[in-house]
Design a protein around this motif. Structure first.
Motif, PDB file in Angstrom:
ATOM      1  N   LEU A 105     -15.509   9.480  -5.860  1.00  0.00           N
ATOM      2  CA  LEU A 105     -15.536  10.039  -4.510  1.00  0.00           C
ATOM      3  C   LEU A 105     -14.396  11.045  -4.350  1.00  0.00           C
ATOM      4  O   LEU A 105     -13.957  11.333  -3.239  1.00  0.00           O
ATOM      5  CB  LEU A 105     -15.460   8.928  -3.471  1.00  0.00           C
ATOM      6  CG  LEU A 105     -16.744   8.085  -3.413  1.00  0.00           C
ATOM      7  CD1 LEU A 105     -16.518   6.762  -2.717  1.00  0.00           C
ATOM      8  CD2 LEU A 105     -17.860   8.852  -2.721  1.00  0.00           C
ATOM      9  N   ALA A 106     -13.930  11.571  -5.492  1.00  0.00           N
ATOM     10  CA  ALA A 106     -12.926  12.632  -5.535  1.00  0.00           C
ATOM     11  C   ALA A 106     -11.636  12.240  -4.830  1.00  0.00           C
ATOM     12  O   ALA A 106     -10.970  13.052  -4.209  1.00  0.00           O
ATOM     13  CB  ALA A 106     -13.480  13.938  -4.959  1.00  0.00           C
ATOM     14  N   THR A 107     -11.294  10.961  -4.903  1.00  0.00           N
ATOM     15  CA  THR A 107     -10.030  10.499  -4.345  1.00  0.00           C
ATOM     16  C   THR A 107      -9.183   9.939  -5.478  1.00  0.00           C
ATOM     17  O   THR A 107      -9.636   9.062  -6.202  1.00  0.00           O
ATOM     18  CB  THR A 107     -10.285   9.403  -3.295  1.00  0.00           C
ATOM     19  OG1 THR A 107     -11.138   9.942  -2.288  1.00  0.00           O
ATOM     20  CG2 THR A 107      -8.999   8.939  -2.657  1.00  0.00           C
ATOM     21  N   ASN A 108      -7.993  10.471  -5.621  1.00  0.00           N
ATOM     22  CA  ASN A 108      -7.144  10.033  -6.719  1.00  0.00           C
ATOM     23  C   ASN A 108      -6.562   8.647  -6.421  1.00  0.00           C
ATOM     24  O   ASN A 108      -5.897   8.468  -5.406  1.00  0.00           O
ATOM     25  CB  ASN A 108      -6.021  11.048  -6.908  1.00  0.00           C
ATOM     26  CG  ASN A 108      -5.240  10.791  -8.161  1.00  0.00           C
ATOM     27  OD1 ASN A 108      -4.845   9.655  -8.422  1.00  0.00           O
ATOM     28  ND2 ASN A 108      -5.029  11.814  -8.941  1.00  0.00           N
ATOM     29  N   PRO A 109      -6.813   7.670  -7.293  1.00  0.00           N
ATOM     30  CA  PRO A 109      -6.311   6.324  -7.016  1.00  0.00           C
ATOM     31  C   PRO A 109      -4.784   6.251  -6.941  1.00  0.00           C
ATOM     32  O   PRO A 109      -4.247   5.420  -6.200  1.00  0.00           O
ATOM     33  CB  PRO A 109      -6.841   5.479  -8.170  1.00  0.00           C
ATOM     34  CG  PRO A 109      -7.522   6.380  -9.104  1.00  0.00           C
ATOM     35  CD  PRO A 109      -7.647   7.728  -8.495  1.00  0.00           C
ATOM     36  N   PHE A 110      -4.104   7.112  -7.669  1.00  0.00           N
ATOM     37  CA  PHE A 110      -2.640   7.116  -7.567  1.00  0.00           C
ATOM     38  C   PHE A 110      -2.210   7.521  -6.165  1.00  0.00           C
ATOM     39  O   PHE A 110      -1.304   6.948  -5.576  1.00  0.00           O
ATOM     40  CB  PHE A 110      -2.030   8.077  -8.586  1.00  0.00           C
ATOM     41  CG  PHE A 110      -1.761   7.421  -9.901  1.00  0.00           C
ATOM     42  CD1 PHE A 110      -0.544   6.806 -10.138  1.00  0.00           C
ATOM     43  CD2 PHE A 110      -2.726   7.403 -10.885  1.00  0.00           C
ATOM     44  CE1 PHE A 110      -0.291   6.182 -11.343  1.00  0.00           C
ATOM     45  CE2 PHE A 110      -2.481   6.785 -12.094  1.00  0.00           C
ATOM     46  CZ  PHE A 110      -1.276   6.178 -12.330  1.00  0.00           C
ATOM     47  N   LYS A 111      -2.897   8.537  -5.656  1.00  0.00           N
ATOM     48  CA  LYS A 111      -2.561   9.041  -4.333  1.00  0.00           C
ATOM     49  C   LYS A 111      -2.919   8.027  -3.250  1.00  0.00           C
ATOM     50  O   LYS A 111      -2.184   7.805  -2.304  1.00  0.00           O
ATOM     51  CB  LYS A 111      -3.359  10.338  -4.119  1.00  0.00           C
ATOM     52  CG  LYS A 111      -2.986  11.078  -2.916  1.00  0.00           C
ATOM     53  CD  LYS A 111      -2.440  12.433  -3.266  1.00  0.00           C
ATOM     54  CE  LYS A 111      -0.946  12.418  -3.298  1.00  0.00           C
ATOM     55  NZ  LYS A 111      -0.402  13.561  -3.986  1.00  0.00           N
ATOM     56  N   TYR A 112      -4.082   7.402  -3.442  1.00  0.00           N
ATOM     57  CA  TYR A 112      -4.657   6.578  -2.386  1.00  0.00           C
ATOM     58  C   TYR A 112      -4.140   5.142  -2.435  1.00  0.00           C
ATOM     59  O   TYR A 112      -3.940   4.520  -1.395  1.00  0.00           O
ATOM     60  CB  TYR A 112      -6.179   6.595  -2.537  1.00  0.00           C
ATOM     61  CG  TYR A 112      -6.920   5.953  -1.399  1.00  0.00           C
ATOM     62  CD1 TYR A 112      -7.146   6.642  -0.215  1.00  0.00           C
ATOM     63  CD2 TYR A 112      -7.422   4.655  -1.512  1.00  0.00           C
ATOM     64  CE1 TYR A 112      -7.828   6.061   0.827  1.00  0.00           C
ATOM     65  CE2 TYR A 112      -8.109   4.071  -0.472  1.00  0.00           C
ATOM     66  CZ  TYR A 112      -8.323   4.776   0.688  1.00  0.00           C
ATOM     67  OH  TYR A 112      -8.993   4.194   1.722  1.00  0.00           O
ATOM     68  N   LEU A 113      -3.922   4.616  -3.646  1.00  0.00           N
ATOM     69  CA  LEU A 113      -3.526   3.213  -3.761  1.00  0.00           C
ATOM     70  C   LEU A 113      -2.056   3.050  -4.109  1.00  0.00           C
ATOM     71  O   LEU A 113      -1.350   2.246  -3.506  1.00  0.00           O
ATOM     72  CB  LEU A 113      -4.360   2.520  -4.845  1.00  0.00           C
ATOM     73  CG  LEU A 113      -5.852   2.383  -4.597  1.00  0.00           C
ATOM     74  CD1 LEU A 113      -6.537   1.818  -5.835  1.00  0.00           C
ATOM     75  CD2 LEU A 113      -6.102   1.477  -3.402  1.00  0.00           C
ATOM     76  N   VAL A 114      -1.600   3.786  -5.125  1.00  0.00           N
ATOM     77  CA  VAL A 114      -0.261   3.529  -5.670  1.00  0.00           C
ATOM     78  C   VAL A 114       0.830   4.128  -4.776  1.00  0.00           C
ATOM     79  O   VAL A 114       1.757   3.422  -4.354  1.00  0.00           O
ATOM     80  CB  VAL A 114      -0.152   4.070  -7.112  1.00  0.00           C
ATOM     81  CG1 VAL A 114       1.244   3.874  -7.651  1.00  0.00           C
ATOM     82  CG2 VAL A 114      -1.173   3.387  -8.007  1.00  0.00           C
ATOM     83  N   ALA A 115       0.708   5.425  -4.460  1.00  0.00           N
ATOM     84  CA  ALA A 115       1.774   6.082  -3.706  1.00  0.00           C
ATOM     85  C   ALA A 115       2.067   5.402  -2.354  1.00  0.00           C
ATOM     86  O   ALA A 115       3.233   5.143  -2.044  1.00  0.00           O
ATOM     87  CB  ALA A 115       1.451   7.562  -3.517  1.00  0.00           C
ATOM     88  N   PRO A 116       1.052   5.074  -1.556  1.00  0.00           N
ATOM     89  CA  PRO A 116       1.366   4.439  -0.263  1.00  0.00           C
ATOM     90  C   PRO A 116       2.130   3.126  -0.418  1.00  0.00           C
ATOM     91  O   PRO A 116       3.048   2.832   0.354  1.00  0.00           O
ATOM     92  CB  PRO A 116      -0.016   4.174   0.354  1.00  0.00           C
ATOM     93  CG  PRO A 116      -0.909   5.149  -0.277  1.00  0.00           C
ATOM     94  CD  PRO A 116      -0.399   5.335  -1.676  1.00  0.00           C
TER      95      PRO A 116
END
Ligand SMILES: Nc1ncnc2c1ncn2[C@@H]1O[C@H](COP(=O)(O)OP(=O)(O)OP(=O)(O)O)[C@@H](O)[C@H]1O
Ligand SMILES: [Mg+2]
Lengths: 260, 262
Positions: free
Chosen positions: A137-148
């Motif tokens: 779905l063009a969402t980077n898991p690092f951005k969406y899960l890890v960074a927050p």
């Protein structure tokens, strides 16, 4: 002769796999940090995580702090009375609490509570292909899960530790005044007089580093978990153990750093 | 950049290899999918169908081989470039892979809200419309995916894949676990997406009825290669014993012998 070579080969293999996993972790951390600093930011998710990590950990951390502070007061009184130093209870409690026990105990409690939860959540997402689904779905898991989670834990832990420090000192105060019969006014005054800004800032810096490590270990082990439920279980354990060890290791390194 | 002519295939895979440890799963897959075409891959369980799909999506890194999307090499893409490719793709996972921390409609609207930055209210409306297309009532929108049956989860996954109206659709066993009527509806939905919206579709299925209905081209994968690929209506006369055995569901034939020998 043969067995000695086998033995050396085994050591070599362990060493190589150690280097391998260290490299892997460093790469993971670098990628994660890049996503922490580069936009876009998922503010709402970060805020949710701060609530989950911070607010809901308050009871655990508060209880740990109050009993630790109280026990410290009693122990220091016993020890101090052997060389007529009972009067230093307040000072010693506040310094050990703020510089050392507040950050370390809060972090160890959160390694159990938060690191494991993050590893279990992200690990489950990995083995049920939810992380793959995020990617498609063009969402980077690092951005969406890890960074927050990294941002939330790094910001939240200092706040929690500040609360733990205050509650810990209060615990010491209660034990000193109620159990040991020390004078409340004098106790409070000596406590505040001895405290320096550097005590607080060094403790809170430790807390921020510990917060980062807690979230990092949860994310790393969760993200790399394999297999089914068993893999997620292993990731959870690994996250708690490695977070705890890193906390103790970095605690020494940072203490040494602030010492000089 | 390569010129995109009308006959550049939408997806062109060649010489795709992938091995997991000692298990050589893909041993040189070659497959071309024309623009606006619907291709179905059939093949036995564990033959590497899902792995092929994941390689094309970039979720698994192939050991060697080339994957071109719109004539552009896509193996080795990462970061923003990969995201740009994926922004045109929708995928239904074999086990649905719904986000269990979100409600049903948030799952369906995820691509719209994250990728297309659509405001929540509009995205919810679109999500409900996508859900209606796969026969899910609006009353389910606020449930958690875990509260749905397996077949319903599959349909939510389908709605999530089609909601952003992608150019390329991948379906990993879209009709498994659905009743015959719902399977029929899903087949028609895939046909509609492909024929009316000009999307390109790659579907994996074991369901020969569904394969015949939706495919322009059927490809059979066996021992890591495409052993037969041709128009869907010619599959009955293909003369390839593995394919014949598979589509007639016979227990005797070259495939069973291989299993026994192994
Ligand atoms: N991540 C992975 N790590 C190791 N082996 C894998 C992995 N993914 C798939 N495999 C192996 O690759 C082979 C093909 O798997 P794949 O999921 O592509 O099968 P499939 O054709 O989709 O089968 P099915 O019809 O049952 O879904 C299997 O032997 C599987 O064990
Ligand atoms: Mg599969």
């Amino acid at each position: 002769m043969m067995s000695r070579w086998n033995f050396l080969a085994a050591i070599g293999r362990i060493f190589i796999s150690f280097l391998n996993s260290t490299g892997h972790l460093i790469l993971f951390t670098a990628t994660a940090l890049r996503h922490v600093v580069l936009p876009p930011f998922f503010l709402r998710i970060t805020f949710q995580q701060m609530l989950r990590i911070g607010y809901f950990s308050l009871p655990v951390v508060g209880l740990t702090a109050i009993f630790t502070g109280a026990v410290l007061a009693l122990q220091i009184y016993i020890g101090g009375s052997r060389f007529n130093a009972e009067g230093f209870v307040g000072q010693v409690v506040v310094i050990s609490m703020v510089r050392e026990l507040g950050p370390v105990l809060a972090a160890l409690m959160l390694a159990g509570r938060v690191s494991s939860a993050i590893a279990a959540e992200i690990g489950t997402m990995r083995v049920t292909e939810q992380i793959d689904a995020l990617t498609t779905l063009a969402t980077n898991p690092f951005k969406y899960l890890v960074a927050p989670r990294l941002i939330a834990a790094t910001l939240t832990l200092p706040l929690l530790v500040l609360v733990a420090d205050i509650i810990g000192v209060m615990g010491g105060f209660l034990a000193a005044t109620q159990r040991l019969g020390l004078n409340a006014g004098i106790y409070m005054k000596t406590t505040l007089d001895v405290l320096q800004l550097e005590d607080v800032t060094s403790g809170l810096t430790k807390a921020a580093v510990f917060g980062f490590l807690i979230a990092l270990m949860g994310c790393y082990h969760g993200y790399n978990s394999k297999g089914g439920a068993q893999g997620v279980g292993a990731a959870t354990t690994d996250a708690v153990v490695s977070a705890s060890i890193l906390i103790l290791l970095f605690n020494y390194v940072l203490t040494d750093f602030f010492f000089s | 950049m390569m010129a995109q002519t009308q006959d550049t295939p939408k997806i062109a895979v060649s010489g795709l290899h992938k091995r997991f440890g000692g298990n050589q799963v893909l041993a040189g897959i070659d497959l071309e999918i024309g623009r606006g075409k619907s291709v179905v891959i059939i093949g036995g369980s564990g033959s590497g169908k899902s792995v092929t799909l994941k390689c094309i999506l970039g979720l698994i890194k192939p050991d060697s081989g080339s994957i071109r999307i719109d004539g552009r090499e896509s193996t080795g893409l990462s970061g923003t470039e990969r995201e740009q490719v994926l922004a045109r793709v929708g995928m239904l996972f074999q086990a649905a892979a719904l986000f269990d921390s979100m409600s049903v409609w948030e799952n369906v609207a995820f691509g719209l809200m994250q990728r297309q930055r659509m405001p929540a209210e509009l995205a919810r409306e679109k999500a409900l419309a996508a859900m209606a297309k796969v026969g899910l009532e609006a009353g389910l929108a606020d449930l958690n995916p875990a509260e749905l049956s397996g077949g319903m989860q599959k349909r939510v996954g389908l709605a999530r894949a089609i909601a952003p109206e992608p150019e390329i659709l991948f379906f990993d066993e879209p009709t498994t676990g659905l009743d015959p009527i719902m399977s029929g509806i899903i087949n028609e939905l895939i046909i509609e997406r492909v024929r009316e919206l000009g999307a390109t579709a790659l579907t994996i299925t074991h369901d020969m009825k569904s394969a015949r209905r939706i495919a322009d081209t059927i490809a059979m994968i066996y021992q890591g290669r495409i052993i037969w690929c041709g128009p869907a209506d010619s599959i009955d006369e293909c003369g390839e014993p593995h394919v014949e055995q598979f589509i007639r569901a016979k227990s005797e034939g070259p495939i069973a012998l291989d299993v026994l020998r192994a």
